[in-house]
Design a protein around this motif. Structure first.
Motif, PDB file in Angstrom:
ATOM      1  N   SER A  24      51.832  84.586  91.481  1.00  0.00           N
ATOM      2  CA  SER A  24      51.785  85.942  90.933  1.00  0.00           C
ATOM      3  C   SER A  24      53.166  86.400  90.458  1.00  0.00           C
ATOM      4  CB  SER A  24      51.264  86.916  91.993  1.00  0.00           C
ATOM      5  OG  SER A  24      50.050  86.467  92.557  1.00  0.00           O
ATOM      6  N   ALA A  28      54.220  87.223  86.562  1.00  0.00           N
ATOM      7  CA  ALA A  28      54.735  88.557  86.241  1.00  0.00           C
ATOM      8  C   ALA A  28      56.083  88.469  85.536  1.00  0.00           C
ATOM      9  CB  ALA A  28      54.857  89.398  87.516  1.00  0.00           C
ATOM     10  N   GLU A  43      44.910  91.504  81.013  1.00  0.00           N
ATOM     11  CA  GLU A  43      44.972  90.530  82.099  1.00  0.00           C
ATOM     12  C   GLU A  43      43.554  90.233  82.557  1.00  0.00           C
ATOM     13  OE1 GLU A  43      46.811  89.331  86.431  1.00  0.00           O
ATOM     14  OE2 GLU A  43      46.953  91.428  85.836  1.00  0.00           O
ATOM     15  N   VAL A  51      50.310  91.614  88.730  1.00  0.00           N
ATOM     16  CA  VAL A  51      50.952  91.219  87.470  1.00  0.00           C
ATOM     17  C   VAL A  51      50.906  92.369  86.467  1.00  0.00           C
ATOM     18  CG1 VAL A  51      50.834  89.649  85.499  1.00  0.00           C
ATOM     19  CG2 VAL A  51      50.494  88.768  87.823  1.00  0.00           C
ATOM     20  N   VAL A  54      53.289  95.297  87.526  1.00  0.00           N
ATOM     21  CA  VAL A  54      54.693  94.960  87.305  1.00  0.00           C
ATOM     22  C   VAL A  54      55.025  94.970  85.816  1.00  0.00           C
ATOM     23  CG1 VAL A  54      56.439  93.143  87.544  1.00  0.00           C
ATOM     24  CG2 VAL A  54      54.910  93.660  89.445  1.00  0.00           C
ATOM     25  N   LEU A  55      54.147  94.398  84.997  1.00  0.00           N
ATOM     26  CA  LEU A  55      54.407  94.345  83.561  1.00  0.00           C
ATOM     27  C   LEU A  55      54.489  95.743  82.957  1.00  0.00           C
ATOM     28  CD1 LEU A  55      54.758  92.945  80.859  1.00  0.00           C
ATOM     29  CD2 LEU A  55      52.270  92.659  80.746  1.00  0.00           C
TER      30      LEU A  55
END
Length: 207
Positions: A24, A28, A43, A51, A54-55
């Protein structure tokens, strides 16, 4: 719920959902490196939403996620990720909707006696060769990418890296490896595919 923080994003975890691990974090980081402001991002199989959370905390993108597990979908939403409960792409009509699509699939080879009960099995079970979900994703994803759109797929050295790359190339992708991490018994790799919409090779995609 327990909350963890990574790269300024706060992510809620649920004991019934696969916790973020090395795979993960790697996906990310690579997603942040490849995403650009204003991109439409999907996603597939968001899990906890790690992910995606965070993105979108680090790059100004227009992001949505899909997730088959109702428990995981609820968990991801609690971290601020917009999630549609769906099986991969079945909630979308075919069309060039996304500039970047991310997928951390169930990639480990799994026999019948290794399956786990309930929704959690979807996070682990890659089928006999580890490529059941990977192959399906590769075959279906071109119908949802813009021209020169990008896919980032997290796979393991146990999954068959060359077989994955060959299938992507047969589906019209220019393929590269853009991130890796060695951990325990496997190497984790992020395979990047840029969709060029070249002529497909049906013989390879059926194999």
């Amino acid at each position: 719920m327990v909350t963890i923080t990574y790269r300024n994003a706060n992510i809620n975890l649920d004991e019934q959902v696969y916790d973020p691990a090395e795979d993960s974090y790697l996906l990310a980081d690579v997603a942040i490196d490849n995403a650009k402001k204003g991109m439409k991002v999907l996603e597939v199989g968001a899990g906890t939403g790690f992910v995606s959370a965070v993105l979108q905390e680090n790059v100004d993108v227009d992001l949505i996620a899909t997730e088959i597990s109702p428990i995981a979908a609820t968990c991801a939403r609690s971290s601020g990720v917009e999630v549609i409960r769906a099986d991969m792409f079945n909630c979308f009509k075919p069309g060039p909707m996304f500039d970047l699509i991310l997928f951390n699939p169930p990639y480990l080879p799994t026999s019948e006696d290794e399956k786990v009960p309930g929704w959690l099995n979807y996070a682990f079970d890659g089928g006999a060769d580890g490529r059941d979900s990977v192959n399906r994703f590769i075959d279906e994803v071109p119908g949802h990418l813009t021209r020169n759109g990008i896919v980032l797929i997290l796979i393991s050295s146990l999954t068959g890296i060359e077989q994955v790359k060959e299938r992507m190339e047969a589906c019209g992708f220019e393929v590269d490896t853009c991130g890796s991490d060695n951990c325990f018994f496997e190497e984790l790799i992020v395979v990047k595919g840029t969709f060029l919409a070249q002529k497909l090779d049906p013989a390879k995609t059926r194999s």
